[in-house]
Design a protein around this motif. Sequence first.
Motif, mmCIF file in Angstrom:
data_model
loop_
_atom_site.group_PDB
_atom_site.id
_atom_site.type_symbol
_atom_site.label_atom_id
_atom_site.label_comp_id
_atom_site.label_asym_id
_atom_site.label_seq_id
_atom_site.Cartn_x
_atom_site.Cartn_y
_atom_site.Cartn_z
ATOM 1 N N ARG A 199 -38.580 43.305 -7.439
ATOM 2 C CA ARG A 199 -39.613 43.039 -5.709
ATOM 3 C C ARG A 199 -40.748 43.542 -4.912
ATOM 4 O O ARG A 199 -41.704 43.107 -4.078
ATOM 5 N N ALA A 200 -39.920 45.002 -4.482
ATOM 6 C CA ALA A 200 -41.607 45.524 -3.295
ATOM 7 C C ALA A 200 -42.205 45.652 -4.179
ATOM 8 O O ALA A 200 -43.462 45.497 -3.259
ATOM 9 N N ALA A 201 -42.053 46.126 -5.222
ATOM 10 C CA ALA A 201 -43.593 45.704 -5.982
ATOM 11 C C ALA A 201 -44.790 44.831 -6.117
ATOM 12 O O ALA A 201 -45.978 45.076 -5.724
ATOM 13 N N ALA A 202 -43.717 43.936 -6.072
ATOM 14 C CA ALA A 202 -44.231 42.446 -6.707
ATOM 15 C C ALA A 202 -45.286 42.218 -4.252
ATOM 16 O O ALA A 202 -46.142 41.751 -4.108
ATOM 17 N N ASP A 203 -43.997 42.636 -3.874
ATOM 18 C CA ASP A 203 -45.034 42.479 -2.513
ATOM 19 C C ASP A 203 -46.073 43.404 -2.330
ATOM 20 O O ASP A 203 -46.881 43.275 -1.876
ATOM 21 N N ARG A 204 -45.852 44.948 -2.914
ATOM 22 C CA ARG A 204 -47.437 45.672 -2.563
ATOM 23 C C ARG A 204 -48.959 45.014 -3.052
ATOM 24 O O ARG A 204 -49.580 45.535 -2.446
ATOM 25 N N HIS A 223 -42.172 37.390 -2.025
ATOM 26 C CA HIS A 223 -42.349 38.059 -3.687
ATOM 27 C C HIS A 223 -43.225 37.140 -3.989
ATOM 28 O O HIS A 223 -43.294 37.435 -5.188
ATOM 29 N N GLY A 224 -44.092 37.817 -3.954
ATOM 30 C CA GLY A 224 -45.725 38.113 -4.089
ATOM 31 C C GLY A 224 -46.034 36.985 -4.226
ATOM 32 O O GLY A 224 -47.729 36.519 -4.862
ATOM 33 N N MET A 225 -45.648 35.591 -2.917
ATOM 34 C CA MET A 225 -47.079 34.395 -3.631
ATOM 35 C C MET A 225 -47.729 34.215 -2.524
ATOM 36 O O MET A 225 -47.883 35.335 -1.382
ATOM 37 N N THR A 226 -49.155 33.518 -2.324
ATOM 38 C CA THR A 226 -49.933 33.420 -1.702
ATOM 39 C C THR A 226 -50.494 32.546 -1.259
ATOM 40 O O THR A 226 -51.569 32.446 -0.191
ATOM 41 N N GLN A 227 -50.183 30.702 -1.528
ATOM 42 C CA GLN A 227 -50.430 29.984 -0.663
ATOM 43 C C GLN A 227 -49.430 28.632 -0.890
ATOM 44 O O GLN A 227 -48.096 28.810 -1.543
#
Length: 510
Positions: free
Chosen positions: A94-99, A365-369
């Motif tokens: 999760r942390a990598a997804a956020d990075r 968790h990586g979402m953008t919209q």
Amino acid sequence: MADTSGIRKFADAADYRKRFVIQEEIDKYLPGGRHFIDENRINALIAATDGKPADPVRVREIIAKSESACETLEPEDTAVLMQVTDPALFEEMRAAADRIKHKVYDNRIVMFAPLYMSNLCVNGCRYCGFREGNSLQKRRVLTMDELKEEIDVLAGRIGHKRLIAVYGEHPSTSTEYIAETIETCYARQVKAPRTGAPVGIRRVNVNAAPLPVADLKVLKKVGIGTFQVFQETYNRKLYEQMHPAWSVKGNYDWRTTCFHRCLEAGVDDVGLGVLYGLCDWRFELLATVMHARDLERWFNIGPHTLSFPRLEPASGTRVPEESPWLIDDDTFARILVIARLSVPYTGMIVTARESPASRNRVLDHGMTQLDCSSNIAIKGYSDFANEAHQEKERQQFMLGDNRSIDEMVRYLASRGTITSFCTAGYRCGRTGGCIMDALKTGREGKFCKINAVLTFREWLDDFASDETRAIGDRLIEKELEGIKEWLPKFYPTVMKQYEATCRGERDLFF
Ligand code: SAM
Ligand code: SF4
């Protein structure tokens, strides 16, 4: 008015069903009859990994690969990520997804609104309130005058700049109608309530049924943003169970080759999605990766966005309650993280189908919209005057998150996230292959920060409550400091545009 003389016309629903699909436009992308969704490979990968603990060394290698290359993973890598059940190892993912999200999209969330144009449909999708034969549904197609009323609320009262226009599949909402609605959305200008500044819709994305190449070229000409088509499920057998053979949508190959046709037609921002809850989520994720890779192989362009709709209650159907493959919130969160690592450069959309708790949880968790103040009843925005109001018989399914845009913008700003209303990339030609490179190298993320600040400023001044504006102001100050450090030479130019925006000039962008 768009020139639609080159596209086919249909007498009625029966004629449409009979003639709409063009077989050659399918065959071209399935050479030798081989489908790029390789179900045997997917099933073998699931069987090989099912119930087996993940090897942490391998998982960390895959995380590192995803972060450094920013390229779509191999399905075999995605399958390894799907094995992870250990909470500590998942937290590393999760942390990598956020990075990665921050590298590609910075600390922005892009805001949009759904706008339903019609609920007439020639198809019979078993999970959908719009399906033909559902006598509970109240049917209508927005007229252009009604559409203008909807835009007046969306752009003039809520402050949206970016729409996803949604259509049933029916000859009465043909490509001609879609083109006319897009043009109507762009043409309508209204005044913002607080400042009187001119405001309007600047990007119209479309969620509609798959179209032939000639029709897509018409939509390209009228300025379509992203063309979104959800596959619903990639599993052919389940797909056929959900979509009757008599319907146009019953043709799995027509739907799966839709984005190949888009890219051929020059509609180069394509939005993939799966309706989670119809099939094993692992099958869907592996198939999504295969789909992305095939588009990259043919066109060197992958998905501009991935969407993650989950089955929601709908009128006249029990499928959303009774499907054996429904997923819980923990699984939903896992899906997002694995998707971000698997297709690192893509935009990721989580709609108001989700509950507020689920959407808040996956913000990192990586979402953008995301969408807010959403009303998916046909003519819902103007009839309900921007109130959260839902009516099962007037909409496709029920929404889970009825928060207003003001509330959401405030919440995001309180956690240091800027709400972007930016649509500059698409209007500057940063789409398709061009934006792919900028995204993968992290250039787009930084560049867009400036446009995000300018559009955030516009929205705060034109629409925000005092409380939200105060929090937003503090965030903008911080962002401007960041831009000054990052681009000291360019900073004065940025400030010039920023100050002009503060004085009431609109639609300035880089
Ligand atoms: N009619 C076109 C089609 O099906 O391609 C356009 C899109 S449809 C109006 C929008 C999407 O809503 C569908 O692709 C499907 O994924 C989703 N949908 C349908 N029924 C749903 C339900 N009960 N819950 C959540 N999403 C649903
Ligand atoms: Fe029609 Fe789309 Fe609903 Fe299927 S999902 S019934 S095609 S509106």
